[in-house]
Write a protein that holds these residues in place. Structure first.
Motif, PDB file in Angstrom:
ATOM      1  N   PRO A 127      -9.384 -54.196   4.937  1.00 57.70           N
ATOM      2  CA  PRO A 127     -10.377 -54.457   5.984  1.00 57.70           C
ATOM      3  C   PRO A 127      -9.771 -54.506   7.380  1.00 57.70           C
ATOM      4  O   PRO A 127      -8.753 -55.146   7.604  1.00 57.70           O
ATOM      5  N   GLY A 128     -10.417 -53.741   8.268  1.00 61.22           N
ATOM      6  CA  GLY A 128     -10.020 -53.734   9.669  1.00 61.22           C
ATOM      7  C   GLY A 128      -8.832 -52.866   9.996  1.00 61.22           C
ATOM      8  O   GLY A 128      -8.537 -52.649  11.188  1.00 61.22           O
ATOM      9  N   MET A 129      -8.151 -52.309   9.008  1.00 61.86           N
ATOM     10  CA  MET A 129      -6.934 -51.554   9.297  1.00 61.86           C
ATOM     11  C   MET A 129      -7.228 -50.180   9.895  1.00 61.86           C
ATOM     12  O   MET A 129      -6.510 -49.709  10.785  1.00 61.86           O
ATOM     13  N   VAL A 130      -8.278 -49.532   9.412  1.00 60.94           N
ATOM     14  CA  VAL A 130      -8.627 -48.196   9.915  1.00 60.94           C
ATOM     15  C   VAL A 130      -9.910 -48.330  10.723  1.00 60.94           C
ATOM     16  O   VAL A 130     -11.031 -48.275  10.185  1.00 60.94           O
ATOM     17  N   SER A 131      -9.762 -48.522  12.028  1.00 57.80           N
ATOM     18  CA  SER A 131     -10.913 -48.713  12.909  1.00 57.80           C
ATOM     19  C   SER A 131     -10.509 -48.395  14.334  1.00 57.80           C
ATOM     20  O   SER A 131      -9.329 -48.398  14.675  1.00 57.80           O
ATOM     21  N   GLY A 132     -11.507 -48.104  15.150  1.00 61.70           N
ATOM     22  CA  GLY A 132     -11.255 -47.797  16.550  1.00 61.70           C
ATOM     23  C   GLY A 132     -10.797 -46.380  16.752  1.00 61.70           C
ATOM     24  O   GLY A 132     -10.411 -45.672  15.805  1.00 61.70           O
ATOM     25  N   ASN A 133     -10.877 -45.903  17.983  1.00 65.56           N
ATOM     26  CA  ASN A 133     -10.439 -44.556  18.368  1.00 65.56           C
ATOM     27  C   ASN A 133     -11.153 -43.477  17.551  1.00 65.56           C
ATOM     28  O   ASN A 133     -10.582 -42.424  17.252  1.00 65.56           O
ATOM     29  N   GLY A 134     -12.389 -43.749  17.143  1.00 67.55           N
ATOM     30  CA  GLY A 134     -13.172 -42.778  16.387  1.00 67.55           C
ATOM     31  C   GLY A 134     -13.058 -42.928  14.883  1.00 67.55           C
ATOM     32  O   GLY A 134     -13.675 -42.146  14.141  1.00 67.55           O
ATOM     33  N   LEU A 154       0.367 -45.802  14.242  1.00 68.20           N
ATOM     34  CA  LEU A 154       0.828 -44.609  14.959  1.00 68.20           C
ATOM     35  C   LEU A 154      -0.109 -43.436  14.691  1.00 68.20           C
ATOM     36  O   LEU A 154      -0.489 -42.715  15.618  1.00 68.20           O
ATOM     37  N   GLY A 155      -0.496 -43.244  13.433  1.00 66.14           N
ATOM     38  CA  GLY A 155      -1.436 -42.172  13.110  1.00 66.14           C
ATOM     39  C   GLY A 155      -2.776 -42.376  13.791  1.00 66.14           C
ATOM     40  O   GLY A 155      -3.378 -41.431  14.327  1.00 66.14           O
ATOM     41  N   LEU A 156      -3.252 -43.615  13.814  1.00 62.17           N
ATOM     42  CA  LEU A 156      -4.552 -43.910  14.412  1.00 62.17           C
ATOM     43  C   LEU A 156      -4.533 -43.881  15.937  1.00 62.17           C
ATOM     44  O   LEU A 156      -5.591 -43.922  16.572  1.00 62.17           O
ATOM     45  N   SER A 157      -3.353 -43.804  16.525  1.00 66.62           N
ATOM     46  CA  SER A 157      -3.272 -43.707  17.991  1.00 66.62           C
ATOM     47  C   SER A 157      -3.802 -42.368  18.482  1.00 66.62           C
ATOM     48  O   SER A 157      -4.110 -42.218  19.666  1.00 66.62           O
ATOM     49  N   GLU A 158      -3.881 -41.402  17.581  1.00 65.75           N
ATOM     50  CA  GLU A 158      -4.502 -40.110  17.889  1.00 65.75           C
ATOM     51  C   GLU A 158      -5.890 -40.074  17.262  1.00 65.75           C
ATOM     52  O   GLU A 158      -6.112 -40.662  16.197  1.00 65.75           O
ATOM     53  N   PRO A 159      -6.848 -39.394  17.879  1.00 67.00           N
ATOM     54  CA  PRO A 159      -8.207 -39.364  17.323  1.00 67.00           C
ATOM     55  C   PRO A 159      -8.248 -38.620  15.990  1.00 67.00           C
ATOM     56  O   PRO A 159      -7.313 -37.892  15.644  1.00 67.00           O
ATOM     57  N   PRO A 160      -9.328 -38.795  15.232  1.00 66.64           N
ATOM     58  CA  PRO A 160      -9.441 -38.105  13.939  1.00 66.64           C
ATOM     59  C   PRO A 160      -9.374 -36.593  14.099  1.00 66.64           C
ATOM     60  O   PRO A 160      -9.811 -36.028  15.104  1.00 66.64           O
ATOM     61  N   ASP A 161      -8.838 -35.950  13.063  1.00 72.20           N
ATOM     62  CA  ASP A 161      -8.795 -34.485  13.059  1.00 72.20           C
ATOM     63  C   ASP A 161     -10.169 -33.899  12.771  1.00 72.20           C
ATOM     64  O   ASP A 161     -10.478 -32.794  13.205  1.00 72.20           O
ATOM     65  N   PHE A 162     -10.990 -34.633  12.012  1.00 73.74           N
ATOM     66  CA  PHE A 162     -12.352 -34.204  11.671  1.00 73.74           C
ATOM     67  C   PHE A 162     -13.044 -35.381  10.987  1.00 73.74           C
ATOM     68  O   PHE A 162     -12.369 -36.322  10.536  1.00 73.74           O
ATOM     69  N   PRO A 163     -14.380 -35.365  10.882  1.00 78.18           N
ATOM     70  CA  PRO A 163     -15.072 -36.430  10.149  1.00 78.18           C
ATOM     71  C   PRO A 163     -14.670 -36.415   8.674  1.00 78.18           C
ATOM     72  O   PRO A 163     -14.407 -35.351   8.108  1.00 78.18           O
ATOM     73  N   PRO A 164     -14.605 -37.587   8.037  1.00 78.47           N
ATOM     74  CA  PRO A 164     -14.169 -37.647   6.639  1.00 78.47           C
ATOM     75  C   PRO A 164     -14.953 -36.708   5.733  1.00 78.47           C
ATOM     76  O   PRO A 164     -16.181 -36.614   5.816  1.00 78.47           O
ATOM     77  N   GLY A 165     -14.224 -35.972   4.900  1.00 81.99           N
ATOM     78  CA  GLY A 165     -14.839 -35.103   3.917  1.00 81.99           C
ATOM     79  C   GLY A 165     -15.290 -33.751   4.431  1.00 81.99           C
ATOM     80  O   GLY A 165     -15.851 -32.962   3.655  1.00 81.99           O
ATOM     81  N   THR A 166     -15.016 -33.442   5.705  1.00 84.41           N
ATOM     82  CA  THR A 166     -15.508 -32.177   6.265  1.00 84.41           C
ATOM     83  C   THR A 166     -14.401 -31.160   6.514  1.00 84.41           C
ATOM     84  O   THR A 166     -14.688 -30.060   6.995  1.00 84.41           O
TER      85      THR A 166
END
Length: 408
Positions: A134-141, A194-206
């Protein structure tokens, strides 16, 4: 992308312990360039001879790799071999029983642990990352509630690859960066951030994009579910039952056990080979930290594909693939598909095989196992070159050996 820890400059490319020996190993020097070893009773009748194995190993070192070791097992018949030198200073030959860093091949073992937990009903592959972390993967999209464990294992989460960030490119992609940071420790939480400091590459599953961040998160989920580290669970669930006594997570220890070949990295086009053997691999975590031997890895791959580690449902999930939709990877590995921590690669002779290689500083692991688990190949190259030539030569060896066995 098949490597676990992404080669510097991050080109997306190719990232029972021994069977009873029927005779003693015969070790012979081949010129001044190194050694080749053979176990008697090699499988000539299966269409791939020891002489061909030796030629294929020499073809790998001919690309500029300092040394290569490997094991070919066809229907229970085992060949071991090595060519080149383990140390460019002393010129000592490569020991075919040596240890090496396996890089992203680690991912398959981590995936198997999570699939076992799913078979036990302790998790579901459709559980969200938010549920377990919980809360680990959040923010920056990012929204961890929309990313599942399946997304992580199949690289369809859209989470950015931390080894493709500017900080890690500097650390792993230059001589100066390597020497400055090689003994530093880092936590998995820092890697995820560090990975989350960059925005997502694409929406999950797409989409599909190889990301080491996915497997650091997978390792953390194992820890949350079981109360033990990912590497402890790998040891208890895979290494000990299979007798893989020479496979382990080094933690923050920078060296490898003896014997081992020294690893050499070419950081720039036409640049010198830099000895990158030593390093604190906390930066690789569950994405690629393990050390192993060819014998251990061969045993793992054959046991996996024979169904010794997962039941029918788990095997079906493992082998549920999507196209590894990366133009550069498809150029080198046309038709490659990614399952849950495993790759399906087409044969030149029709059909295909399962594998997961691993590239890290100074070491490249190339693997292959037939779909019935009867035939396997494991290779370790102790040099990382800028060109793909060595990897292509290694993949040709895998294809030639497994195709020969499949035709019989």
């Amino acid at each position: 992308m098949r490597n676990a820890t992404d080669k510097p400059r991050f080109r997306r490319r190719l990232s029972v312990w021994w069977t009873t020996l029927v005779t003693a190993v015969a070790l012979c020097l081949v010129g001044a360039e190194g050694a080749v070893a053979q176990v008697a009773g090699t499988p000539h009748r299966l269409g791939y001879s020891y002489a061909q194995f030796q030629r294929d190993l020499q073809a790998i070192t001919a690309t500029g790799v300092t040394g290569v070791l490997g094991e070919v097992t066809l229907a229970g018949h085992r060949m071991i071999g090595a060519h080149g030198v383990a140390d460019i200073v002393t010129r000592r030959p490569v020991n075919p029983y040596g240890y090496f860093r396996i890089g992203s091949t680690t991912k398959t073992l981590v995936s198997v642990v999570l699939l076992q937990l799913a078979e036990e009903g302790r998790i579901s592959l459709e559980d969200s990352v938010e549920e377990w972390l919980p809360g680990m993967v959040s923010g920056n999209g990012y929204d961890g509630a929309a990313i599942t464990i399946r997304h992580l294992l199949q690289h369809t989460s859209g989470i950015h690859n931390y080894t493709e960030t500017e900080q890690m490119t500097d650390q792993l992609g230059s001589v100066e960066g390597y020497y400055r940071t090689r003994f530093n420790s880092v936590t998995p939480e820092e890697l995820v951030a560090l990975g989350l400091s960059e925005p997502p590459d694409f929406p999950p599953g797409t989409g599909w994009h190889y990301s080491n961040t996915n497997f650091v998160l997978a390792g953390l989920i194992i820890e949350r579910v079981t109360g033990r580290s990912w590497s402890q669970e790998v040891r208890t669930r895979i290494l000990q039952p299979l007798g893989m006594r020479h496979t382990f997570d080094p933690g923050t220890r920078p060296g490898l056990p003896h014997p081992h070949a020294r690893g050499y990295q070419q950081f720039t086009e036409d640049g010198p080979l830099v000895d990158t053997t030593l390093g604190n691999y906390s930066w690789a975590h569950a994405a690629g930290a393990l050390i192993s031997t060819a014998g251990d890895l061969g045993r793992f791959w054959r046991a996996l594909e024979r169904g010794e580690l997962l039941g029918p449902v788990g095997m079906a999930q493992l082998h549920d693939t999507v196209l590894a939709d990366d133009p550069e990877l498809q150029q080198v590995m046309p038709g490659a598909r990614y399952g849950l921590g495993i790759i399906w690669q087409p044969f030149s002779c029709g059909g295909g095989y399962w594998e997961h290689g691993g590239d890290t500083l100074g070491y490249a692991t190339v693997t292959g196992v037939s779909e019935d688990g009867r035939h396997s190949v494991v290779l370790s190259l102790s040099t990382q070159l800028i060109s793909f030539d060595a990897h292509l030569a290694a993949m040709r060896l895998v294809d030639r050996a497994l195709c020969a066995a499949q035709r019989r």
